[in-house]
Scaffold this active site. Structure first.
Site, PDB file in Angstrom:
ATOM      1  N   CYS A   5     -13.397   6.433   1.233  1.00  0.00           N
ATOM      2  CA  CYS A   5     -12.886   5.219   0.587  1.00  0.00           C
ATOM      3  C   CYS A   5     -13.909   4.691  -0.425  1.00  0.00           C
ATOM      4  O   CYS A   5     -15.043   4.366  -0.066  1.00  0.00           O
ATOM      5  CB  CYS A   5     -12.582   4.151   1.638  1.00  0.00           C
ATOM      6  N   CYS A   8     -15.295   1.209   0.524  1.00  0.00           N
ATOM      7  CA  CYS A   8     -16.261   1.280   1.631  1.00  0.00           C
ATOM      8  C   CYS A   8     -17.618   1.741   1.099  1.00  0.00           C
ATOM      9  O   CYS A   8     -18.663   1.193   1.484  1.00  0.00           O
ATOM     10  CB  CYS A   8     -15.776   2.239   2.713  1.00  0.00           C
ATOM     11  N   ASP A  28     -15.365  -5.804 -11.743  1.00  0.00           N
ATOM     12  CA  ASP A  28     -14.377  -4.756 -11.957  1.00  0.00           C
ATOM     13  C   ASP A  28     -14.863  -3.858 -13.098  1.00  0.00           C
ATOM     14  O   ASP A  28     -15.320  -4.328 -14.126  1.00  0.00           O
ATOM     15  CB  ASP A  28     -13.000  -5.360 -12.282  1.00  0.00           C
ATOM     16  N   HIS A  44     -12.651  -2.131   6.817  1.00  0.00           N
ATOM     17  CA  HIS A  44     -11.632  -1.418   6.042  1.00  0.00           C
ATOM     18  C   HIS A  44     -10.244  -1.742   6.576  1.00  0.00           C
ATOM     19  O   HIS A  44      -9.923  -1.427   7.716  1.00  0.00           O
ATOM     20  CB  HIS A  44     -11.850   0.103   6.079  1.00  0.00           C
ATOM     21  N   ASN A  83      -2.889  -6.983  -5.324  1.00  0.00           N
ATOM     22  CA  ASN A  83      -1.784  -6.048  -5.522  1.00  0.00           C
ATOM     23  C   ASN A  83      -1.532  -5.341  -4.190  1.00  0.00           C
ATOM     24  O   ASN A  83      -2.468  -4.844  -3.556  1.00  0.00           O
ATOM     25  CB  ASN A  83      -2.142  -5.032  -6.614  1.00  0.00           C
ATOM     26  N   GLY A  89       0.942  -2.088  -8.364  1.00  0.00           N
ATOM     27  CA  GLY A  89      -0.301  -1.866  -9.094  1.00  0.00           C
ATOM     28  C   GLY A  89      -1.514  -1.589  -8.238  1.00  0.00           C
ATOM     29  O   GLY A  89      -2.622  -1.452  -8.765  1.00  0.00           O
ATOM     30  N   HIS A  94      -8.120  -0.298  -0.085  1.00  0.00           N
ATOM     31  CA  HIS A  94      -9.050  -1.084   0.740  1.00  0.00           C
ATOM     32  C   HIS A  94      -8.842  -2.506   0.221  1.00  0.00           C
ATOM     33  O   HIS A  94      -9.029  -2.757  -0.984  1.00  0.00           O
ATOM     34  CB  HIS A  94     -10.488  -0.585   0.521  1.00  0.00           C
ATOM     35  N   HIS A  96      -8.667  -5.917  -1.388  1.00  0.00           N
ATOM     36  CA  HIS A  96      -9.565  -6.592  -2.333  1.00  0.00           C
ATOM     37  C   HIS A  96      -8.800  -7.672  -3.076  1.00  0.00           C
ATOM     38  O   HIS A  96      -7.597  -7.562  -3.298  1.00  0.00           O
ATOM     39  CB  HIS A  96     -10.200  -5.599  -3.319  1.00  0.00           C
ATOM     40  N   HIS A  98      -8.629  -9.834  -6.551  1.00  0.00           N
ATOM     41  CA  HIS A  98      -9.034  -9.939  -7.951  1.00  0.00           C
ATOM     42  C   HIS A  98      -9.277 -11.417  -8.281  1.00  0.00           C
ATOM     43  O   HIS A  98      -8.449 -12.265  -7.943  1.00  0.00           O
ATOM     44  CB  HIS A  98      -7.919  -9.445  -8.879  1.00  0.00           C
TER      45      HIS A  98
HETATM   46  P1  AMP Z   1      -5.984  -2.440  -7.670  1.00  0.00           P
HETATM   47  O1  AMP Z   1      -5.394  -1.681  -8.838  1.00  0.00           O
HETATM   48  O2  AMP Z   1      -5.380  -3.774  -7.426  1.00  0.00           O
HETATM   49  O3  AMP Z   1      -6.045  -1.561  -6.437  1.00  0.00           O
HETATM   50  O4  AMP Z   1      -7.473  -2.755  -8.074  1.00  0.00           O
HETATM   51  C1  AMP Z   1      -8.477  -1.786  -8.096  1.00  0.00           C
HETATM   52  C2  AMP Z   1      -9.473  -2.235  -9.111  1.00  0.00           C
HETATM   53  O5  AMP Z   1     -10.674  -1.526  -8.870  1.00  0.00           O
HETATM   54  C3  AMP Z   1      -9.049  -1.958 -10.548  1.00  0.00           C
HETATM   55  O6  AMP Z   1      -8.997  -3.173 -11.275  1.00  0.00           O
HETATM   56  C4  AMP Z   1     -10.158  -1.023 -11.065  1.00  0.00           C
HETATM   57  O7  AMP Z   1     -10.501  -1.288 -12.398  1.00  0.00           O
HETATM   58  C5  AMP Z   1     -11.299  -1.314 -10.103  1.00  0.00           C
HETATM   59  N1  AMP Z   1     -12.261  -0.241  -9.909  1.00  0.00           N
HETATM   60  C6  AMP Z   1     -11.990   1.084  -9.745  1.00  0.00           C
HETATM   61  N2  AMP Z   1     -13.143   1.776  -9.579  1.00  0.00           N
HETATM   62  C7  AMP Z   1     -14.148   0.861  -9.603  1.00  0.00           C
HETATM   63  C8  AMP Z   1     -15.566   0.940  -9.496  1.00  0.00           C
HETATM   64  N3  AMP Z   1     -16.209   2.105  -9.305  1.00  0.00           N
HETATM   65  N4  AMP Z   1     -16.289  -0.193  -9.600  1.00  0.00           N
HETATM   66  C9  AMP Z   1     -15.670  -1.389  -9.823  1.00  0.00           C
HETATM   67  N5  AMP Z   1     -14.334  -1.532  -9.926  1.00  0.00           N
HETATM   68  C10 AMP Z   1     -13.581  -0.422  -9.832  1.00  0.00           C
HETATM   69 ZN    ZN Z   2     -12.540   1.234   2.724  1.00  0.00          ZN
END
Ligand code: AMP
Ligand code: ZN
Length: 104
Positions: A5, A8, A28, A44, A83, A89, A94, A96, A98
């Site tokens: 993950c 994680c 992000d 997780h 999301n 989206g 995991h 999170h 925004h």
């Molecule tokens: P979601 O699409 O709601 O699952 O959000 C995932 C978010 O993680 C997206 O906005 C991506 O731009 C962001 N993301 C993906 N990889 C990374 C990373 N390595 N570091 C920081 N953010 C990331």
């Molecule tokens: Zn995780």
């Protein structure tokens, strides 16, 4: 913690903007606003759909941390979003939050 993950791994090794016990905030990688942060729990869970798996005190502390992180970034007006599921989206499975803001 699952090695497969991404969040994680970022919880353990990432560049954290802020941290409190059990939660971190990261920037992000592909910001959709002038300030775009993500808050993630150490524990997780795949998505918000499973929010009931978090103990109530952790859920409360997580939401308070979201507000604290926004305040520490100097945001007064901002958007908080989760999301849930690929059609909505979600790309990282995991939980999170925004935090988007910084518009003039
Ligand atoms: P979601 O699409 O709601 O699952 O959000 C995932 C978010 O993680 C997206 O906005 C991506 O731009 C962001 N993301 C993906 N990889 C990374 C990373 N390595 N570091 C920081 N953010 C990331
Ligand atoms: Zn995780």
């Amino acid at each position: 913690m699952t090695e497969s993950c991404l969040f994680c791994r970022l919880y353990r090794d990432g560049d954290h903007v802020a941290a409190t016990e059990g939660f971190v905030a990261i920037r992000d990688i592909n910001p959709q606003a002038p300030v775009h942060l993500l808050v993630l729990p150490e524990r997780h869970i795949d998505s918000f759909r499973e929010i009931g798996e978090l103990p109530p005190d952790e859920t409360k502390r997580m939401l308070e941390f979201v507000a604290d992180v926004a305040a520490r970034e100097g945001l007064t007006d901002y958007r908080v979003a989760v999301n849930v599921g690929p059609s909505a989206g979600q790309t990282v499975f995991h939980l999170h939050w925004h935090i988007k803001g910084g518009w003039s």
